[in-house]
Design an enzyme around this catalytic site. Structure first.
Site: not given
Length: 313
Positions: A122-124
């Protein structure tokens, strides 16, 4: 003549799928597509999967699970099952899946190369894990430490509904969300940063399309041993010195979240107040680049044993 490997993107019309398709032009692969009118036809999708060397799933979680089931049935029927790269949240902590963050450890690229099934991060979590994992591995940040993670992302990471809301006149300039404190990325961050204590994660969205900053504040006197901000930076530099995508940069008094929009790179920094023994770790990246499609291209190249055609932007 060696035939180029075949890649099928299931969900290629979405934001991540489109980004991956565009970036695949830099790799020596062939893209297999189905007729747009049959993109949701299970038979057409199964045929495309069976004809491919690697399937990239750019689908919601439940749809990804169903697609993996389709591939399992291909194998059970005696067919050659393709490798899978999944971009959803469904398998990021699942047994039997390799986490697709090549910079995680020195042997992670080899694990991705050998894997049949890889979960794209995921990006976070990409930013949070990049900052925390080296410090946990070094014994500096205790695994059971109370960690707070704050992050702001461009609105393109929120899907069609959020994009439409943000692009209407009067879209909110800033949106704090996930305030039930049960964001779906928390288990991923906890597992791959090797935290035994659940971190407190507070995400937000700004009124800009692309970009992201993940920040982690730390009290130096709560760490396992006496260190300075320079020591923390040195640990990060040692971990990422060989990476073409992750760099450790000089601290700056001001960071803009969208500075790496359009890039597949990530920048890490250590900001220190030596007098009060405080630091803030920051990771800056493009939520659609290193946080999504750019990471996928790294993983695809490793899984297929091909070399990217150009250096990361």
């Amino acid at each position: 003549m060696i035939q180029e490997p075949i890649v099928f993107i299931d969900g290629e019309a979405g934001t991540t799928g489109l980004g991956i398709r565009e970036r695949l032009m830099s790799l020596p692969v062939r893209i297999h597509s189905v007729d747009p009118t049959r993109r949701k036809d299970p038979e057409a999708r199964a045929e495309a999967m069976a004809a491919s060397d690697l399937v990239v799933l750019c689908l919601p979680d439940e749809a990804s699970r169903e697609a993996v089931g389709m591939i399992d049935r291909i194998a059970a029927g005696g067919g050659r099952a393709p490798k899978i790269l999944d971009a959803s949240t469904a398998f990021r902590t699942a047994p039997g899946w390799v986490y697709g963050f090549p910079e995680l450890t020195a042997d992670q690229p080899e694990a991705i190369m050998q894997a049949e099934r890889v979960s794209n991060p995921g990006c976070y979590p990409t930013g949070a894990v990049a900052l925390l994992r080296p410090l946990v591995d070094a014994g500096i940040v205790p695994a059971d430490m109370a960690i707070s993670i704050n992050a702001v992302s461009g609105y393109t990471g929120g899907g069609r509904t959020m994009i439409e809301a943000q692009e209407r006149d009067g879209g909110p300039p800033f949106l704090l969300y996930g305030l039930n404190l049960s964001h779906k990325h928390v288990p991923e961050i906890r597992e791959h940063a090797r935290l035994t204590r659940r971190p407190l994660f507070v995400p937000s969205v700004g009124h800009f399309p692309r970009g992201m900053i993940v920040s982690v504040p730390l009290h130096l006197d709560q760490l396992s041993r006496r260190v300075t901000g320079a020591d923390l930076r040195g640990i990060l530099e040692e971990r990422y010195v060989a990476s073409a995508f992750v760099s450790v940069c000089e601290a700056e008094p001001v960071l803009t979240a969208d500075a790496l929009a359009g890039s597949d790179r990530m920048e890490l920094r250590v900001h220190e107040d030596a007098h009060h023994h405080h630091v803030v770790l920051t990771a800056r990246l493009d939520n659609l680049g290193k946080g999504a499609s750019g990471a996928a291209i790294q993983n695809i190249a490793l899984m297929l044993g091909v070399s990217p055609g150009k250096a990361p932007l």
